[in-house]
Design an enzyme around this catalytic site. Structure first.
Site, PDB file in Angstrom:
ATOM      1  N   ASP A  62     -25.337  29.701  18.129  1.00  0.00           N
ATOM      2  CA  ASP A  62     -24.602  29.218  19.289  1.00  0.00           C
ATOM      3  C   ASP A  62     -23.478  30.161  19.713  1.00  0.00           C
ATOM      4  OD1 ASP A  62     -25.925  27.040  20.191  1.00  0.00           O
ATOM      5  OD2 ASP A  62     -24.351  25.593  19.757  1.00  0.00           O
ATOM      6  N   ASP A 109     -28.125  12.878  14.569  1.00  0.00           N
ATOM      7  CA  ASP A 109     -29.295  12.691  13.708  1.00  0.00           C
ATOM      8  C   ASP A 109     -29.607  11.211  13.488  1.00  0.00           C
ATOM      9  OD1 ASP A 109     -26.957  12.306  12.289  1.00  0.00           O
ATOM     10  OD2 ASP A 109     -27.239  14.041  10.997  1.00  0.00           O
TER      11      ASP A 109
END
Length: 611
Positions: A17, A322
């Site tokens: 990233d 998640d």
């Protein structure tokens, strides 16, 4: 790359990233080293196949040979080249000229402001894409999605969704392993074991993902920070798996691509399976065309107006993407499996300091409480879709944050009331004291039995009790406050990254199982304040009770014995805190500012309560 699996069927994707040319260079170096490492692993059946982990094992010293020495030299040289480039602060021109991919960094990039970068380092089709034995290497792809300050990037969930799209364009494999950067594979056969769940023709068609527990390679004998929680890994999460609703934990998880892409699982009365979207076949393209096509999939505007982050991929808007994604997948008709083999599949790096451990738990508890308060609350979103036991199992974790309120009560009020001589519990000779004693003794005895059955030592169990107190009175409490503030619209979700790198002296104290405080931040100050408050309550409270009941001391203590036990246990559990406040002189101690603030706040609480 070194899994014991056909290399032509493997594709590895690294998401960076930050868009760092250092990471890109390190990946190129790793790909060159892999040409030697993979044949070495196959020839000598090396385990674990992470070179850093393998060469650090003492057992490796017993297998020294000419090949071992040569491979160790290659690995050290690779690390040295990467380290020297990082220390230099730039990738040398001769290296940049050698690999065309470095041209992406010609315009000067920053972590939060850079274009899409997708580079296929190993395609598996060129004559150079083989190891020293002539075997094809797995595909290796570097990806940095576009990031601009004015566009939300959705943290890890956004990175995962970008990876899903890029991998669908390049390899489109039906199964995906999601692994955090601080973890490595500890078992080269994990891939084959996992496929047994997905490819079992009788009962595998509705399995969306297989979740492995998180374990760490730097854990001390007595698990000083209560990580990993073996009881959670071996009992609680296994229980969730019994409801075929295993939690998706964000790493160490094998996914079925079609389930992760948002497809619903539907089975009709005849037992036939229907998926709401047809699988798209991958069309082979030249490398340059593939890279350019993939860049479009990971630019900032690609997801605008789409279902990504809503019905497709990982869900946005929550710090625990998640958990919420796993729940959504299960509510679309899929099952999930929890698999905890004897030989650990993956190992990671646990936090080295108390502050890092608490920051991690704050992020988790805050995100999970947000899920409970959202439309994804298991009792609402999962009603009629997953079993009631699974809904309750989810809420064991989603309600970590509000659990801080009763814990804070027991960590403050008994001590303050002891100072005032106010009894909170029945006399120890009263029949009404039996329920309190029964719950306390039974709960702790059962907790010890569970812990020992999961491999804990008694000291490890005691360390876990300390960490439960620390987590619930700091990380959970502040996450509860922050979540309430966010629900009122006064702030937005932030993603706190847990530090996993320790200084040499910090690492040494960790190995000696000395708690690393080393900070005067609000959470450490809170821990110290509660420790001082209970010390005041225990010492001065007993003194006052004895003074007020000079002639009937035994009767006076009879009223306060349960209260004294509560304060006494908190004082005992905080012995390392007092040591860090008053005795230790290393960098891991609590600084004088924390001592001053904690004593002041404790005295202030006593004065206000007494007045």
């Amino acid at each position: 790359m070194a899994y014991d699996y056909p290399t032509e069927k493997l594709a590895i994707y690294l998401s960076d990233d930050a868009g760092s040319d250092f990471t890109f260079y390190a990946l190129i170096e790793a790909s060159n080293f892999a040409k030697h490492w993979l044949p070495f692993c196959t020839k000598f059946m090396v385990e674990p196949r992470s070179p850093e982990a393998y060469f650090s094992l003492h057992s490796a010293l017993h297998h020294r040979s000419q090949e071992w020495t040569h491979m160790k030299k290659l690995f050290d040289e690779m690390k040295e080249r990467v380290s020297s480039v990082v220390e230099m602060g730039k990738v040398p021109k001769e290296i940049r000229d050698q690999y065309k991919g470095f041209s992406e960094w010609d315009n000067g990039l920053t972590k939060q402001n850079h274009q899409s970068i997708v580079k296929i380092i190993i395609d598996g089709k060129n004559h150079d894409d083989v190891d020293i034995d002539g075997c094809v290497l797995p595909k290796l792809v570097y990806m940095a999605r576009e990031k601009r300050p004015q566009h939300p990037h959705h943290f890890k969930a956004g990175a995962m969704n970008a990876l899903i799209r890029v991998s669908s364009e390049i390899s489109n494999a039906p199964f995906i392993l999601n692994l955090d950067c601080d973890m490595y594979s500890n078992n080269p056969d994990t891939m084959k074991e996992c496929l047994c769940f997905f490819l079992d023709g009788k009962s595998s068609h509705d399995i969306a993902f297989v979740q492995f527990p998180q374990y760490f390679n730097n854990i001390t004998k007595n698990m000083i920070y209560g990580i990993p929680d073996q009881v959670i890994n071996e009992i609680e999460l296994a229980g969730m798996g019994g409801y075929v609703a295993a939690l998706y934990c964000g790493t160490g998880c094998f996914h079925r691509r079609e389930a992760l892409n948002g497809k619903k699982y539907v089975e009709d009365l005849n037992g036939s399976v229907h998926l709401d979207v047809q699988t798209k076949k991958k069309v082979s393209k030249p490398v340059n065309e593939l890279e350019e096509a993939c860049k479009l999939l990971v630019d900032c505007k690609f997801e605008n107006g789409s279902q990504w982050g809503k019905e497709m991929g990982l869900i946005y808007g929550c710090a625990v993407e998640d958990i919420i994604t796993g729940l959504a997948i299960q509510c679309r008709g899929w099952r999930s499996v929890y698999y905890n083999p004897k030989k650990k599949a993956f190992l990671g790096v646990a936090p080295f300091s108390l502050g890092a451990a608490l920051v991690q738990y704050k992020r988790w508890s805050e995100g999970m409480f947000q899920v409970f308060l959202s439309k994804y609350c298991p009792f609402i979103y999962g009603h009629g879709k997953i079993k009631f036991g699974a809904q309750m199992g989810y809420c064991v974790y989603l309600l970590w944050a509000p659990l801080s309120i009763p814990m804070l009560y027991y960590a403050t009020i008994p001590a303050l009331c002891l100072l005032q001589g106010i009894p909170l519990f029945p006399k120890v000779t009263s029949v009404w004291a039996i329920p309190f004693a029964y719950v306390f003794v039974t709960k702790n005895c059962w907790s010890i039995i569970e812990a020992i059955s999961c491999g804990y030592t008694l000291k490890a169990w005691w360390n876990l009790q300390r960490m439960l107190l620390f987590r619930r009175t700091t990380a959970f409490f502040f996450s509860f406050i922050d979540t309430v503030i966010k629900q009122l619209g006064f702030s937005q979700t932030k993603f706190a990254v847990t530090a996993k790198v320790a200084a040499e002296d910090e690492s040494k104290r960790y190995e000696q199982e000395i708690i690393e405080f080393g900070s005067s931040d609000i959470m450490c100050t809170m821990i110290a304040t509660l420790a001082i408050l209970n010390l005041f309550g225990l010492l001065l409270g007993i003194k006052n009770v004895a003074a007020w009941n000079l002639e009937l001391v035994s009767k006076g203590l009879n009223k306060f014995i349960l209260q004294t036990v509560v304060c006494g246990l908190i004082v005992l559990i905080n012995l390392p805190t007092y040591e860090a406040l008053f005795i230790r002189r290393d960098k891991g101690r609590l600084p004088f500012s924390a001592l001053f603030k904690s004593v002041t706040l404790a005295l202030l609480a006593c004065v206000i309560y007494i007045i």
